[in-house]
Scaffold this motif. Structure first.
Motif, PDB file in Angstrom:
ATOM      1  N   GLU A  72       0.743  -1.343   0.160  1.00 15.33           N
ATOM      2  CA  GLU A  72      -0.118  -0.091  -0.152  1.00 15.33           C
ATOM      3  C   GLU A  72       0.754   1.222  -0.088  1.00 15.33           C
ATOM      4  O   GLU A  72       0.451   2.265  -0.719  1.00 15.33           O
ATOM      5  N   GLY A  73       2.011   1.346   1.031  1.00 15.40           N
ATOM      6  CA  GLY A  73       2.536   2.412   0.968  1.00 15.40           C
ATOM      7  C   GLY A  73       3.967   2.450   1.665  1.00 15.40           C
ATOM      8  O   GLY A  73       4.169   1.350   2.210  1.00 15.40           O
ATOM      9  N   ILE A  74       4.791   3.434   1.585  1.00 18.77           N
ATOM     10  CA  ILE A  74       6.142   3.187   2.270  1.00 18.77           C
ATOM     11  C   ILE A  74       6.242   4.775   3.108  1.00 18.77           C
ATOM     12  O   ILE A  74       5.732   5.493   2.822  1.00 18.77           O
ATOM     13  N   ASP A 127       1.346   3.082  -3.815  1.00 24.81           N
ATOM     14  CA  ASP A 127       0.553   4.213  -4.513  1.00 24.81           C
ATOM     15  C   ASP A 127       0.765   5.338  -3.568  1.00 24.81           C
ATOM     16  O   ASP A 127       0.677   6.584  -4.089  1.00 24.81           O
ATOM     17  N   LYS A 128       1.244   5.063  -2.268  1.00 21.60           N
ATOM     18  CA  LYS A 128       1.313   6.390  -1.406  1.00 21.60           C
ATOM     19  C   LYS A 128       2.867   6.295  -0.713  1.00 21.60           C
ATOM     20  O   LYS A 128       3.435   5.207  -0.270  1.00 21.60           O
ATOM     21  N   VAL A 129       3.520   7.476  -0.576  1.00 14.86           N
ATOM     22  CA  VAL A 129       4.633   7.461   0.150  1.00 14.86           C
ATOM     23  C   VAL A 129       4.558   8.795   0.995  1.00 14.86           C
ATOM     24  O   VAL A 129       4.129   9.860   0.491  1.00 14.86           O
ATOM     25  N   PRO A 186       2.625   7.081 -10.695  1.00 10.97           N
ATOM     26  CA  PRO A 186       1.327   7.653 -10.659  1.00 10.97           C
ATOM     27  C   PRO A 186       0.746   7.668  -9.245  1.00 10.97           C
ATOM     28  O   PRO A 186      -0.378   8.466  -9.069  1.00 10.97           O
ATOM     29  N   GLY A 187       1.431   7.592  -8.308  1.00 11.54           N
ATOM     30  CA  GLY A 187       1.232   7.672  -6.796  1.00 11.54           C
ATOM     31  C   GLY A 187       1.235   9.210  -6.388  1.00 11.54           C
ATOM     32  O   GLY A 187       1.446   9.954  -7.150  1.00 11.54           O
ATOM     33  N   THR A 188       0.885   9.042  -4.872  1.00 11.55           N
ATOM     34  CA  THR A 188       1.014  10.344  -4.198  1.00 11.55           C
ATOM     35  C   THR A 188       2.100  10.463  -3.189  1.00 11.55           C
ATOM     36  O   THR A 188       2.313   9.255  -2.427  1.00 11.55           O
TER      37      THR A 188
END
Length: 309
Positions: A180-182, A241-243, A270-272
């Motif tokens: 999902e994210g880092i 998708d998220k950082v 393409p993520g945020t």
């Protein structure tokens, strides 16, 4: 008096006779569970042949919960998953966020030069992923980890590792695992050409460059994609998708945190990505002053990040 050939104070020194003196990160906390929070903690071997291990954290009274894979910092040369600062930090994260945590204990340079740390962490991740389809044998992961909600985190060198392992996830995929994210705290990135205010602190550049080449003697330098993400042709393949990136106002690495955001956005990923700057704080402040307002605010942000739907 023994002659010093590499002096990386306050991290380590190497002497002419080959002796390595680590000046920090040598403390060890046993994996004792916390009766106050009900948190269970244990150490496990992933690959005994190469001494690859991890520390696991499991909150009480949980079913399927997010999985947080953590990579400790220390310039690739010091610290471990059982160091007091990491044990305390991750115990709090596990209890507050109600997540399963695997804190990876990768091998350190110079005894095991880079890219060994990256290979160790990828092996650890493949071992973790083996539990997504029921093949693995670790009950805490089989019974409680939700592999559709996986997060990576790390500070300093561990933030660097988290980024690169996320790139590899994007390129190679892991069956049954959704990253999902880092969450990167004061990540260890740099580059050959100074950016923003880096030119005002040439001592910091000199230290970073020497330490990087010491840990990774086959590297071509500070524009190696392993330390300068902007130079990585696979940057757009980051597998989440998220950082979130935290930078500290008194940390020479802070400019690279902002530059990392710019580079990601330009790459076509393409993520945020969000950068949070904490004024008047030093590198990895949250590990050493855990009760301060800034550290608690960062903890709140991390807990929220790990629990987004």
């Amino acid at each position: 008096m023994a002659e010093i050939v590499h002096d990386f104070f306050p991290l380590m020194r190497v002497y002419k006779d080959g002796r390595i003196e680590r000046l920090a990160g040598e403390g060890f906390v046993p994996p004792e569970s916390d009766p106050e929070t009900g948190l269970q903690i244990k150490d496990i071997e992933i690959d005994p042949q190469i001494n690859l291990s991890a520390r696991l954290y499991l909150p009480k009274n949980v079913q399927k919960i997010p999985l947080f894979v953590y990579f400790h910092g220390g310039g690739f040369v010091i610290e471990s998953a059982s160091s007091p600062s990491y044990h305390k930090h991750l115990s709090t994260v596990a209890a507050e966020a109600k997540v399963v945590i695997v804190s990876v204990n990768y091998r350190l340079a110079p005894e095991y030069p880079l890219p060994i740390a990256y290979e160790d962490t990828w092996l650890a991740l493949k071992w973790i992923a083996s539990h997504a389809n029921g093949d693995g044998h670790e009950p805490w992961l089989k019974e409680h980890a939700d592999f559709s909600r996986v997060y990576f985190g790390g500070d300093s060198a561990g933030g660097n590792i988290a980024h690169h392992i996320a790139i590899r996830v994007g390129l190679e995929k892991l069956d049954g695992v959704k990253l999902e994210g880092i969450f990167l705290a004061c990540p260890y990135f740099w580059g050959k050409d100074p950016i923003d205010g880096e030119g005002e602190n040439l001592g910091a550049k000199d230290f970073v460059e020497k330490l990087w080449l010491f840990a990774n003697p086959n590297s071509l330098g500070l524009d190696d994609p392993l330390i300068n993400p902007e130079k990585d042709p696979n940057l757009c393949s980051l597998g989440c998708d998220k950082v979130v990136v935290y930078v500290a106002g008194k940390d020479p690495l802070r400019f690279r945190g902002f530059y990392y955001k710019e580079s990601l956005e330009k790459s076509g990923w393409p993520g945020t990505v969000e950068v949070v700057e904490v004024k008047d704080e030093e590198h990895v402040f949250h590990l050493f002053a855990t009760e301060t307002e800034n550290a608690m605010s960062m903890m709140k942000k991390l807990v929220s990040f790990l629990n987004q739907s």
